[in-house]
Each structure stands twice: as C-alpha cells, then as structure tokens.
Design a protein around this motif. Structure first.
Motif, PDB file in Angstrom:
ATOM      1  N   ILE A  66       4.871  10.503   4.109  1.00 44.63           N
ATOM      2  CA  ILE A  66       3.847   9.788   3.353  1.00 44.63           C
ATOM      3  C   ILE A  66       4.151   8.303   3.480  1.00 44.63           C
ATOM      4  O   ILE A  66       5.247   7.851   3.112  1.00 44.63           O
ATOM      5  CB  ILE A  66       3.848  10.192   1.871  1.00 44.63           C
ATOM      6  CG1 ILE A  66       3.649  11.698   1.716  1.00 44.63           C
ATOM      7  CG2 ILE A  66       2.790   9.411   1.097  1.00 44.63           C
ATOM      8  CD1 ILE A  66       3.932  12.204   0.314  1.00 44.63           C
ATOM      9  N   LEU A  67       3.196   7.552   3.995  1.00 45.97           N
ATOM     10  CA  LEU A  67       3.356   6.118   4.183  1.00 45.97           C
ATOM     11  C   LEU A  67       2.257   5.385   3.438  1.00 45.97           C
ATOM     12  O   LEU A  67       1.153   5.907   3.253  1.00 45.97           O
ATOM     13  CB  LEU A  67       3.288   5.748   5.663  1.00 45.97           C
ATOM     14  CG  LEU A  67       4.276   6.443   6.598  1.00 45.97           C
ATOM     15  CD1 LEU A  67       4.050   5.970   8.032  1.00 45.97           C
ATOM     16  CD2 LEU A  67       5.711   6.172   6.172  1.00 45.97           C
ATOM     17  N   GLY A  68       2.555   4.161   3.040  1.00 43.75           N
ATOM     18  CA  GLY A  68       1.545   3.363   2.367  1.00 43.75           C
ATOM     19  C   GLY A  68       2.173   2.434   1.356  1.00 43.75           C
ATOM     20  O   GLY A  68       3.390   2.200   1.362  1.00 43.75           O
ATOM     21  N   ASN A  74       3.067   7.725  -6.394  1.00 40.48           N
ATOM     22  CA  ASN A  74       3.032   8.828  -7.359  1.00 40.48           C
ATOM     23  C   ASN A  74       2.772  10.189  -6.736  1.00 40.48           C
ATOM     24  O   ASN A  74       2.551  11.172  -7.449  1.00 40.48           O
ATOM     25  CB  ASN A  74       1.987   8.545  -8.445  1.00 40.48           C
ATOM     26  CG  ASN A  74       2.493   7.534  -9.466  1.00 40.48           C
ATOM     27  OD1 ASN A  74       3.690   7.374  -9.656  1.00 40.48           O
ATOM     28  ND2 ASN A  74       1.576   6.843 -10.113  1.00 40.48           N
ATOM     29  N   PHE A  75       2.793  10.273  -5.410  1.00 43.75           N
ATOM     30  CA  PHE A  75       2.765  11.591  -4.771  1.00 43.75           C
ATOM     31  C   PHE A  75       4.082  12.306  -5.029  1.00 43.75           C
ATOM     32  O   PHE A  75       5.155  11.688  -5.057  1.00 43.75           O
ATOM     33  CB  PHE A  75       2.559  11.452  -3.261  1.00 43.75           C
ATOM     34  CG  PHE A  75       1.141  11.181  -2.847  1.00 43.75           C
ATOM     35  CD1 PHE A  75       0.156  12.146  -3.026  1.00 43.75           C
ATOM     36  CD2 PHE A  75       0.789   9.978  -2.258  1.00 43.75           C
ATOM     37  CE1 PHE A  75      -1.159  11.909  -2.633  1.00 43.75           C
ATOM     38  CE2 PHE A  75      -0.508   9.725  -1.862  1.00 43.75           C
ATOM     39  CZ  PHE A  75      -1.495  10.691  -2.055  1.00 43.75           C
ATOM     40  N   ASN A  76       3.991  13.606  -5.194  1.00 43.39           N
ATOM     41  CA  ASN A  76       5.166  14.459  -5.316  1.00 43.39           C
ATOM     42  C   ASN A  76       5.237  15.306  -4.036  1.00 43.39           C
ATOM     43  O   ASN A  76       4.292  16.030  -3.719  1.00 43.39           O
ATOM     44  CB  ASN A  76       5.034  15.356  -6.550  1.00 43.39           C
ATOM     45  CG  ASN A  76       6.267  16.199  -6.816  1.00 43.39           C
ATOM     46  OD1 ASN A  76       6.885  16.717  -5.900  1.00 43.39           O
ATOM     47  ND2 ASN A  76       6.604  16.359  -8.090  1.00 43.39           N
ATOM     48  N   THR A  77       6.336  15.208  -3.315  1.00 45.83           N
ATOM     49  CA  THR A  77       6.403  15.899  -2.026  1.00 45.83           C
ATOM     50  C   THR A  77       6.391  17.419  -2.169  1.00 45.83           C
ATOM     51  O   THR A  77       6.055  18.127  -1.207  1.00 45.83           O
ATOM     52  CB  THR A  77       7.650  15.463  -1.235  1.00 45.83           C
ATOM     53  OG1 THR A  77       8.829  15.777  -1.989  1.00 45.83           O
ATOM     54  CG2 THR A  77       7.611  13.966  -0.949  1.00 45.83           C
ATOM     55  N   HIS A  78       6.724  17.924  -3.349  1.00 48.80           N
ATOM     56  CA  HIS A  78       6.633  19.376  -3.562  1.00 48.80           C
ATOM     57  C   HIS A  78       5.186  19.859  -3.429  1.00 48.80           C
ATOM     58  O   HIS A  78       4.946  21.006  -3.027  1.00 48.80           O
ATOM     59  CB  HIS A  78       7.177  19.758  -4.936  1.00 48.80           C
ATOM     60  CG  HIS A  78       8.662  19.602  -5.071  1.00 48.80           C
ATOM     61  ND1 HIS A  78       9.543  19.915  -4.056  1.00 48.80           N
ATOM     62  CD2 HIS A  78       9.430  19.166  -6.122  1.00 48.80           C
ATOM     63  CE1 HIS A  78      10.784  19.682  -4.462  1.00 48.80           C
ATOM     64  NE2 HIS A  78      10.738  19.226  -5.709  1.00 48.80           N
ATOM     65  N   LYS A  90       8.831  10.813   1.497  1.00 53.61           N
ATOM     66  CA  LYS A  90       8.006   9.681   1.085  1.00 53.61           C
ATOM     67  C   LYS A  90       8.728   8.388   1.449  1.00 53.61           C
ATOM     68  O   LYS A  90       9.846   8.146   1.015  1.00 53.61           O
ATOM     69  CB  LYS A  90       7.759   9.769  -0.424  1.00 53.61           C
ATOM     70  CG  LYS A  90       6.643   8.897  -0.932  1.00 53.61           C
ATOM     71  CD  LYS A  90       6.151   9.323  -2.312  1.00 53.61           C
ATOM     72  CE  LYS A  90       7.232   9.413  -3.345  1.00 53.61           C
ATOM     73  NZ  LYS A  90       6.712   9.572  -4.709  1.00 53.61           N
ATOM     74  N   LEU A  91       8.063   7.542   2.242  1.00 51.81           N
ATOM     75  CA  LEU A  91       8.674   6.305   2.743  1.00 51.81           C
ATOM     76  C   LEU A  91       7.709   5.134   2.540  1.00 51.81           C
ATOM     77  O   LEU A  91       7.355   4.431   3.478  1.00 51.81           O
ATOM     78  CB  LEU A  91       9.039   6.452   4.226  1.00 51.81           C
ATOM     79  CG  LEU A  91      10.049   7.553   4.561  1.00 51.81           C
ATOM     80  CD1 LEU A  91      10.151   7.754   6.072  1.00 51.81           C
ATOM     81  CD2 LEU A  91      11.436   7.217   3.993  1.00 51.81           C
ATOM     82  N   PHE A 119       0.766  10.992   6.631  1.00 55.56           N
ATOM     83  CA  PHE A 119      -0.253  10.640   5.645  1.00 55.56           C
ATOM     84  C   PHE A 119      -0.144   9.137   5.400  1.00 55.56           C
ATOM     85  O   PHE A 119       0.842   8.666   4.821  1.00 55.56           O
ATOM     86  CB  PHE A 119      -0.030  11.409   4.342  1.00 55.56           C
ATOM     87  CG  PHE A 119      -0.142  12.904   4.497  1.00 55.56           C
ATOM     88  CD1 PHE A 119      -1.360  13.543   4.349  1.00 55.56           C
ATOM     89  CD2 PHE A 119       0.985  13.662   4.817  1.00 55.56           C
ATOM     90  CE1 PHE A 119      -1.458  14.929   4.501  1.00 55.56           C
ATOM     91  CE2 PHE A 119       0.896  15.041   4.966  1.00 55.56           C
ATOM     92  CZ  PHE A 119      -0.335  15.675   4.808  1.00 55.56           C
ATOM     93  N   LEU A 120      -1.128   8.392   5.855  1.00 51.85           N
ATOM     94  CA  LEU A 120      -1.069   6.932   5.800  1.00 51.85           C
ATOM     95  C   LEU A 120      -2.178   6.376   4.912  1.00 51.85           C
ATOM     96  O   LEU A 120      -3.359   6.470   5.247  1.00 51.85           O
ATOM     97  CB  LEU A 120      -1.182   6.344   7.207  1.00 51.85           C
ATOM     98  CG  LEU A 120      -1.286   4.816   7.301  1.00 51.85           C
ATOM     99  CD1 LEU A 120      -0.053   4.144   6.679  1.00 51.85           C
ATOM    100  CD2 LEU A 120      -1.467   4.375   8.751  1.00 51.85           C
TER     101      LEU A 120
END
Length: 351
Positions: A66-68, A74-78, A90-91, A119-120
């Motif tokens: 996840i980029l941005g 506030n994204f949860n990678t789960h 998440k980076l 995901f950008l």
C-alpha cells in the motif's frame, strides 16, 4: 613512556571495542530493518516513515504493498488478507509526492519479493510539482544498496537511544498491520471538530485554465509512476483517488481551479488506464462520504471505516472506472455533488 604507551593502547582498544559493540548491537536489532526482517522477540517502535520504510521494503516478505500519503495510513493490512488473499505491507509517506512513491517503488521491485499488487493512492495536488521534489529530505544512505555509508546508521545516537534502548525500557511493539495510523481517535471525527479547525482560503478572482496542470502532471507520471507500471507487467496496480471532504472542494472553488482539477483527474485516469495491468478506482464522488463531515477529522482525512469500505471496493470492483467515458461520468457525478451541495447552510451554523 611505557605507562603512557600502555594507557594510549588501552584507550584506543576501549574505543574500538565500544564502536564495534555499538555496531553489533545496531546490526543485531536493526530497528530500521536494513539488514534483516524484524526479530520476533524485540518490541520494535515503527514510527519513522522516511527511515524505516526502505528497510521494510528491502527485507520483509510481502506480495502486495500500500503506497500513498496520509490518505492511506488508516488501512489495516489484515483486511487485504481477509478480502483479497494478499500478504500486504504498508509503506506510506505523509504528504507524499510522486518522487516519494518512485523512491520506495525502486526498492520494492529490487527486493526479490514477487509483488502481485500495488495499491497506490493518488493525491492530485501533489502531481503538479517538480519531478524530483519530495515532501521531506530523505536519508539517502538508507535508500541505496551501499554498505559504506551505513556508518550514519550504525553510529547514530538517535537509533540506539530511541529505537533500541527506549523500546526495551518501555516495550509496546508496533502492530505492523496498522503502522503509521493517524493519531485521531474516534471522538475527533465529527463536524464540530472539523468546522472549528477549518479555515477557507482567500478567494481568487482569476480562473485557472483547464489545461494548466496537465504538463506538470504528465512529467510526474512519466518520470515517477509509469516506468514502474511498464517494467512490471505481472504486477497489478490499483490506482485510486481518495474521497476528500466537500470542504476540499470548497477550497478548489474559492481558489478558482475547479475545471483544472477535474481535468487533472481525467488525465491521470486516462494515462493509467492505457496500461493493461492498471485498475482505477474513483472514491472522490461518493456523496455519502464526502458530504458527511462526521466521517472526517479535518477537511481531507477520513475515518478508518472509509478505508475499510475502500478495501471492500478493491475486492468487489465497486467504484472502479474502466475507461475514459466512465471516468467522465464519475467526474460529472463529482461536479453534481459540488454544485448541489448547500455550502451556505454549512457555513451559516456556528460550531
């Protein structure tokens, strides 16, 4: 002389041992993950995007990123595991410019991981700057592959005190699934808080021409985004436009660049949709989100529930636009949301 010589040798030996042990400690714990993945037993503090993202990109295992900007914190990678079956990292970078995305993608695609999905999040306001512009100066010694300049990492007082000794003294291991999440707790997401802190910009009389941003946007896309899409055809890029609140659009109207901003959205979408390995999602026109300021903590930053909704959309295709005409339709809906919103009523209330 013998005593002085002995003292000198002892002192030098002590200094060398001290520096050696310091380096061994940093390498063993590796709080910036430059040499290895996190140790299960150490309570890592992960709060420094500029310094810790490159190491995580180099040495952690993942098949999705996840980029941005802060629009993605506030994204949860789960959720990505649950809904899409992806092992995601998440980076993100607060206020990220396109060059910030390019810097980390270069490391991601050199990491040896098979990256299935990126995901950008695209913030249009950052794509009008210089192609080499970053939000903050980066510690370049952490972004390259050279070990020679790692002395700045191995012998860094802040690294030892704040990222090794402090976590040991007060262990509270960062959950990498929610790393970098915003500090706002639920009580901050309400219209009273948002309006109390919102300051509209000065009105601008001169209209920005519709084509004003296109040249700068194209340079940024061609220099910082498109090369990674082209060079990694097996990776699917989810390009998404976050849902800023209606107050963002109030700023756009007052600053008189509505047409230029909508044209920028269209140009980015058209450019990215020319690639077979790109999917585009447009969340900015979701009226139920953007017109309800209880979803926000300020004029752009939304609650994690919105991030959850966006993840569900990635999974089921809701809010996806697949071509130029669909994007035009999405922007027409955005224009309608703006034109029908009662700004006068919003600003007539005392908060």
């Amino acid at each position: 002389m013998n005593k002085f010589k002995k003292w000198t040798i002892t002192t030098i030996a002590f200094i060398l041992i001290f520096f050696l042990l310091n380096a061994v400690l940093v390498i063993a714990v590796d709080p910036f993950f430059q040499y290895h993945a996190p140790l299960e037993s150490f309570p890592y503090l992960v709060d420094n995007q500029l310094s810790q993202n490159p190491g995580m990109a180099k040495n952690m295992e993942y098949d999705s990123v996840i980029l941005g900007s802060s629009m993605t914190v506030n994204f949860n990678t789960h959720w990505f595991e649950e809904l899409l079956g992806l092992h995601t990292i998440k980076l993100n970078y607060s206020g990220a410019y396109p060059k910030d995305q390019a810097n980390i993608m270069e490391i991601i695609f050199d990491s040896g991981n098979r990256v299935d999905t990126v995901f950008l999040g695209v913030d249009v306001m950052t794509y009008t700057g210089g192609v080499d512009e970053t939000k903050y100066p980066i510690p370049e010694y952490l972004y390259d592959s050279s070990y020679v300049n790692d002395v700045q990492y191995l012998y860094n007082k802040d690294v030892v005190l704040n990222y090794i000794l402090r976590p040991l003294a007060d262990p509270d291991k960062t959950d990498l699934a929610t790393v970098y999440q915003s500090w706002w707790t639920d009580e901050y997401y309400n219209i009273q808080w948002v309006m109390h802190n919102y300051e509209p910009p000065e009105a601008v009389e001169t209209v920005t021409p519709p084509e004003a941003y296109i040249e700068s946007v194209d340079r940024n896309l061609q220099a910082n985004i498109c090369p990674f899409v082209e060079q990694n055809p097996e990776t699917t890029f989810y390009i998404f436009f976050p849902p800023y609140s209606i107050l963002y659009w109030n700023d756009v109207i007052r600053e008189n660049h509505l047409e230029a901003t909508l044209a920028e959205y269209q140009y980015i979408a058209d450019t990215m949709l020319s690639y077979d390995n790109v999917r585009v999602f447009f969340f900015a026109n979701q009226e139920w989100i953007v017109t309800d300021l209880n979803n926000y903590a300020d004029y752009t930053h939304y609650h994690r529930d919105i991030n959850r909704y966006m993840t569900e959309c990635f999974a089921d295709g809701t809010c996806e636009v697949s071509g130029t005409e669909e994007m035009k339709g999405a922007l027409s809906k955005m224009r309608a949301v703006i034109e029908t919103f009662d700004f006068e009523e919003l600003f007539s209330v005392e908060y």
